[in-house]
Enzyme design. Structure first.
Site, short mmCIF file in Angstrom:
data_model
loop_
_atom_site.label_atom_id
_atom_site.label_comp_id
_atom_site.label_asym_id
_atom_site.label_seq_id
_atom_site.Cartn_x
_atom_site.Cartn_y
_atom_site.Cartn_z
N HIS A 15 -94.98 -47.66 -41.97
CA HIS A 15 -95.59 -47.35 -40.47
C HIS A 15 -97.05 -46.67 -40.49
O HIS A 15 -97.38 -46.09 -41.56
CB HIS A 15 -94.56 -46.42 -39.94
CG HIS A 15 -94.58 -44.97 -40.29
ND1 HIS A 15 -95.27 -44.11 -40.11
CD2 HIS A 15 -93.49 -44.54 -41.34
CE1 HIS A 15 -95.09 -42.95 -40.80
NE2 HIS A 15 -94.01 -43.24 -41.54
N GLU A 95 -86.23 -43.14 -42.57
CA GLU A 95 -86.99 -41.93 -43.58
C GLU A 95 -85.81 -41.17 -44.08
O GLU A 95 -84.70 -41.02 -43.66
CB GLU A 95 -87.85 -41.28 -42.57
CG GLU A 95 -88.32 -39.88 -43.24
CD GLU A 95 -89.42 -40.39 -44.39
OE1 GLU A 95 -88.96 -40.65 -45.48
OE2 GLU A 95 -90.69 -40.28 -44.07
#
Length: 228
Positions: A15, A95
């Site tokens: 990202h 994550e």
């Protein structure tokens, strides 16, 4: 025996820069999964999307996306011609969990302890270790491999995720050692790595990860994952 419909490329995208990448204190009030990208992060992803479209050309692709806000924003801005309804939202690609709302002072101390203990093994209080993320990435890979039995499998797989998850994906795929994993860096925000299928149906990284600890000598297996 290799699955018969392996894609030509598996592309892992990190990202773009998020609010948390520039402000540690935001974790005190905003959940990690809800952080947005910065304007710089959006521009990083737009640039990555342009490069990916040049790489993929008119070939088909299938996309998996971490459910975090910043990864979904990144998937949208990559502009690869895949509608949101066709994304495969995959929580196993999230994550590393560090905690819930976070105290920056405590997290800084935990990061110091992690450096001493080992990034792969250290478990954050109320969170995960790198090895925990490795385990869930391993179960995702089992699902991914099953998709390679599909005669309609696309030529490209794009996975929009997080830096540590990308490293652990490759560690599991190429069977890297813990020592080698800990010697390499996360890719930069808004960049991608490509696992390209070879004539023997195996995959190689088009470029290796940056190795910050050059005292760790890659094994033959680790070198073979990215050397021609």
């Amino acid at each position: 025996m290799a699955a018969p419909y392996r894609p030509q490329r598996i592309i892992l995208v990190r990202h773009g820069e998020s609010e948390g990448n520039i402000n540690d204190h935001i974790y005190e009030t905003v959940p990690d999964h809800a952080l947005h990208m910065t304007e710089r992060g959006r521009q990083q992803v737009i640039t990555a999307g342009r490069r990916l479209r040049e790489l993929i050309g008119g070939e088909t692709l299938r996309m998996w996306v971490s459910p975090y806000v910043r990864t979904q924003e990144s998937a949208e801005l990559l502009d690869l011609g895949i509608s949101r309804e066709d994304w495969r939202i995959e929580p196993r690609l999230r994550e590393q969990d560090w905690a819930n709302f976070q105290d920056p002072v405590k997290i800084a101390e935990e990061k110091r302890l992690r450096n001493e203990y080992g990034h792969f093994w250290y478990r954050f209080t109320h969170g995960e270790s790198g090895s925990d993320v490795y385990d869930r990435v391993s179960t995702f890979l089992e699902s991914l491999h099953r998709s390679f039995e599909d005669p309609d499998m696309d030529r490209n797989v794009v996975i929009v995720t997080h830096g540590l998850t990308m490293r652990l994906f490759c560690m599991r795929w190429f069977r890297w050692s813990v020592e080698y994993f800990e010697s390499i860096s996360n890719p930069d925000n808004g960049t991608f790595v490509v696992l390209a299928k070879q004539p023997d149906q195996r995959y190689k990284l088009l470029e290796p990860f940056e190795q910050w600890d050059t005292s760790v000598e890659p094994t033959a297996r680790e070198r073979n994952s990215w050397e021609d």
